[in-house]
Design an enzyme around this catalytic site. Structure first.
Site, short mmCIF file in Angstrom:
data_model
loop_
_atom_site.label_atom_id
_atom_site.label_comp_id
_atom_site.label_asym_id
_atom_site.label_seq_id
_atom_site.Cartn_x
_atom_site.Cartn_y
_atom_site.Cartn_z
N GLY A 109 -45.15 -94.71 -29.33
CA GLY A 109 -45.06 -93.73 -30.41
C GLY A 109 -43.93 -93.98 -31.39
N CYS A 169 -40.78 -92.86 -31.35
CA CYS A 169 -39.49 -93.17 -30.72
C CYS A 169 -39.32 -94.67 -30.52
CB CYS A 169 -39.40 -92.44 -29.39
SG CYS A 169 -38.06 -93.01 -28.35
N GLY A 223 -29.33 -85.29 -45.82
CA GLY A 223 -28.20 -85.70 -44.96
C GLY A 223 -28.35 -85.12 -43.57
N GLY A 224 -29.59 -85.10 -43.04
CA GLY A 224 -29.84 -84.68 -41.66
C GLY A 224 -29.62 -85.88 -40.74
N VAL A 261 -36.14 -85.96 -45.44
CA VAL A 261 -36.03 -84.50 -45.54
C VAL A 261 -36.79 -83.79 -44.42
CG1 VAL A 261 -35.57 -84.46 -48.02
CG2 VAL A 261 -37.94 -84.45 -47.20
N GLY A 262 -36.91 -84.42 -43.28
CA GLY A 262 -37.57 -83.79 -42.14
C GLY A 262 -38.89 -84.46 -41.80
N ASP A 315 -43.19 -83.14 -30.77
CA ASP A 315 -43.05 -82.78 -32.18
C ASP A 315 -44.23 -81.97 -32.71
OD1 ASP A 315 -40.78 -84.30 -32.03
OD2 ASP A 315 -41.27 -85.64 -33.69
N ALA A 331 -37.04 -86.70 -28.99
CA ALA A 331 -37.80 -87.49 -28.01
C ALA A 331 -37.62 -86.95 -26.59
CB ALA A 331 -37.33 -88.95 -28.08
N HIS A 346 -9.11 -91.66 -14.53
CA HIS A 346 -8.15 -92.05 -15.56
C HIS A 346 -8.02 -93.57 -15.59
CE1 HIS A 346 -4.67 -91.89 -18.16
NE2 HIS A 346 -4.09 -92.78 -17.37
P1 NAD Z 1 -33.55 -82.95 -40.61
O1 NAD Z 1 -34.24 -81.64 -40.72
O2 NAD Z 1 -32.58 -83.19 -39.53
O3 NAD Z 1 -32.77 -83.24 -41.98
C1 NAD Z 1 -33.38 -83.17 -43.25
C2 NAD Z 1 -32.30 -82.87 -44.26
O4 NAD Z 1 -32.84 -82.92 -45.57
C3 NAD Z 1 -31.69 -81.49 -44.06
O5 NAD Z 1 -30.30 -81.64 -43.92
C4 NAD Z 1 -32.08 -80.76 -45.33
O6 NAD Z 1 -31.12 -79.81 -45.72
C5 NAD Z 1 -32.22 -81.91 -46.33
N1 NAD Z 1 -33.05 -81.59 -47.51
C6 NAD Z 1 -34.21 -80.92 -47.55
N2 NAD Z 1 -34.65 -80.81 -48.83
C7 NAD Z 1 -33.74 -81.43 -49.62
C8 NAD Z 1 -33.61 -81.65 -51.03
N3 NAD Z 1 -34.52 -81.20 -51.91
N4 NAD Z 1 -32.55 -82.35 -51.49
C9 NAD Z 1 -31.62 -82.80 -50.62
N5 NAD Z 1 -31.68 -82.61 -49.29
C10 NAD Z 1 -32.73 -81.95 -48.79
O7 NAD Z 1 -34.71 -84.04 -40.63
P2 NAD Z 1 -34.62 -85.62 -40.45
O8 NAD Z 1 -33.24 -86.11 -40.52
O9 NAD Z 1 -35.63 -86.16 -41.41
O10 NAD Z 1 -35.15 -85.80 -38.97
C11 NAD Z 1 -36.45 -85.32 -38.61
C12 NAD Z 1 -36.49 -84.92 -37.15
O11 NAD Z 1 -36.32 -86.06 -36.31
C13 NAD Z 1 -35.40 -83.93 -36.81
O12 NAD Z 1 -35.94 -82.91 -36.02
C14 NAD Z 1 -34.42 -84.76 -36.03
O13 NAD Z 1 -33.71 -84.00 -35.06
C15 NAD Z 1 -35.28 -85.82 -35.38
N6 NAD Z 1 -34.49 -87.03 -35.18
C16 NAD Z 1 -33.63 -87.08 -34.13
C17 NAD Z 1 -32.82 -88.17 -33.97
C18 NAD Z 1 -31.86 -88.23 -32.81
O14 NAD Z 1 -32.02 -87.47 -31.87
N7 NAD Z 1 -30.85 -89.09 -32.84
C19 NAD Z 1 -32.86 -89.23 -34.87
C20 NAD Z 1 -33.73 -89.14 -35.92
C21 NAD Z 1 -34.54 -88.03 -36.08
#
Ligand code: NAD
Length: 434
Positions: free
Chosen positions: A39, A41, A171-172, A256-257, A296, A304, A422
């Site tokens: 998938g 991941c 910046g997610g 953006v998600g 998801d 994941a 330690h």
């Molecule tokens: P996210 O929801 O974490 O981040 C998306 C970001 O885009 C948010 O901060 C949001 O505020 C921003 N955003 C939305 N609309 C915008 C706009 N018009 N202009 C600027 N910024 C905007 O989604 P993601 O980073 O795409 O990740 C998707 C999913 O995959 C999440 O649920 C995440 O937890 C998961 N994921 C997890 C991992 C991990 O566990 N290490 C790694 C990658 C992804």
């Protein structure tokens, strides 16, 4: 009609868990997957990005090697080599999955529901008394002019060359992980984040710390920025603090998600879908008896390890689904478990915060990883851990001890009274409990 005890649609971490548990239980299993086993991941997410993260880490290590008394001439990225390594890591793990599921019937193709008991793939019908949907999610996009000029994380991972500059919209977790990888590779990165701070789901102190650390390293991060359009020539237009702005770059990444991928025919056979996600109860059962949805696709928590845990739970394992660590593999790494301070405040909880700095830890000093902080939030009355948040080296490993304490209903004193080796980074958590 092909018959088995259980059909699993989608073979990511969730589907794999269900299929392997079902095989262990002696059931006959059909796995339907339209792409590669593993998938998102394994093929387009956690694993390939972590392989590239490691290449980025090696570059950063070499760049800072003089501090350790090691003289190495400058580090230059051979991106095609880094991609080759990433692909070979993925290929090895894919083989492992195929081996693990060798006793299952693997069907390659797109599954479509014909009835509550029957799924069609490539014109053939498959039936089972239990069907588990684990079809995951795909990158979301913004409904703005020029959105199609941006690439998503899937396209970026399969790109053969690096751009000189990149604007990352969002910046997610995905946005910040790629921002750190690309800037280590020498790409000029600008992040545009809609919320007041990057990593909006993380504790504000942790996200701020990452922001400061990355800005110091030269990354451009603009928060409170609503992206409004992408024009030809890859100019990204946005509004921040009521003022318009724009950034030009060779490439634009949309991060953006993600949105759930619901299999065709699900709605027609009565599976309830709300805002694009399959609705499930606490046992991950959908509105149609015998059909479950994990990972998801139910959008409970798009991680994941959550998909795997939900899969194990569907197969009868006792899993604590209430304590979920989450990690952003940025540089420095950020990790969390439990409530953020903002959430504790909003809920009116009586809580106490303690902070422990990496620079006070002997191991962190020895390995040159002094930029970091751990923040522990404890209930003022019960002394139970409400949250643990870390920005710093090996953050993911540090929050895990707090996660175990939380999942086992241990009070903070259980950590205090446990001897921590330690010198080790684990003493950072121990110090925060004193
Ligand atoms: P996210 O929801 O974490 O981040 C998306 C970001 O885009 C948010 O901060 C949001 O505020 C921003 N955003 C939305 N609309 C915008 C706009 N018009 N202009 C600027 N910024 C905007 O989604 P993601 O980073 O795409 O990740 C998707 C999913 O995959 C999440 O649920 C995440 O937890 C998961 N994921 C997890 C991992 C991990 O566990 N290490 C790694 C990658 C992804």
């Amino acid at each position: 009609m092909h018959k088995s005890d259980i059909i699993v649609i989608g073979c990511g971490p969730g589907g794999m868990e269900v299929a392997s548990r079902a095989l262990q239980q002696g059931l006959t299993v059909t796995v339907i997957e339209r792409g590669h086993l593993g998938g998102t991941c394994l093929n387009r997410g956690c694993i390939p990005t972590k392989a590239l993260c490691r290449s980025a880490e090696v570059i950063r290590m070499i760049a800072g090697s003089a501090e350790f008394g090691v003289d190495v001439s400058s580090a230059v990225i051979d991106y095609s080599k880094a991609v080759e390594r990433k692909d070979s890591v993925v290929a090895t793990l894919r083989e492992n999955v195929a081996m693990m599921l060798s006793k299952a019937e693997i069907v390659t193709g797109e599954a479509r529901f014909i009835s509550p008991e029957v799924v069609e793939v490539n014109g053939e019908s498959y039936t089972a008394p239990r069907i588990v949907i684990a079809t995951g999610s795909s990158p979301a996009s913004l409904d703005i002019p020029g959105a199609s000029l941006a690439i998503d994380s899937d396209a970026l991972l399969s790109a053969g060359k690096l751009p000189a500059s990149m604007v990352i919209i969002g910046g997610g977790v995905i946005g910040m992980e790629f921002a750190c990888i690309l800037s280590a590779f020498g790409v000029d990165v600008t992040v545009l984040e809609y919320c007041k701070e990057i990593l909006p789901n993380f504790d504000r102190d942790i996200a701020k710390r990452l922001h400061t650390s990355l800005s110091r390293g030269g990354m451009k991060i603009i928060t409170g920025a609503q992206v409004t359009a992408i024009s030809e020539g890859k100019r990204v237009e946005y509004t921040a603090k009521g003022k318009p702005g724009s950034v030009d770059a060779e490439e634009v990444l949309m991060a953006v998600g993600r949105r759930p991928v619901v299999p065709d025919g699900a709605g027609q056979i009565g599976i309830e879908v709300n805002r694009g996600a399959i609705v499930v109860d606490d046992d991950f059962a959908t509105s149609v008896p015998g059909i479950y949805a994990i990972g998801d696709v139910n959008a409970r928590m798009m991680l994941a390890h959550v998909a795997s845990a939900q899969g194990a739970s569907v197969m009868g394992d006792r899993v604590n689904l209430g304590v979920v660590p989450a990690v952003a593999f940025t540089a420095p790494e950020c990790a969390m478990v439990g409530l953020t301070e903002e959430q504790c405040k909003e809920s009116g909880l009586n809580y106490k915060v303690t902070k422990s700095l990496y620079r006070a830890n002997g191991k962190a000093q020895s390995i040159g990883e002094t930029d970091g902080m751990l923040k522990l939030i404890v209930d003022g009355d019960s002394h139970m851990i409400l949250g643990c948040h870390v920005c710093g080296a090996h953050a993911a490993d540090l929050v895990q001890e707090a996660a175990l304490a939380m999942a086992s209903s241990l009070s903070v004193e259980a950590i205090t009274s446990t001897i921590h080796a330690h010198p080790s980074l684990s003493e950072i958590l121990h110090s925060a409990t004193l």
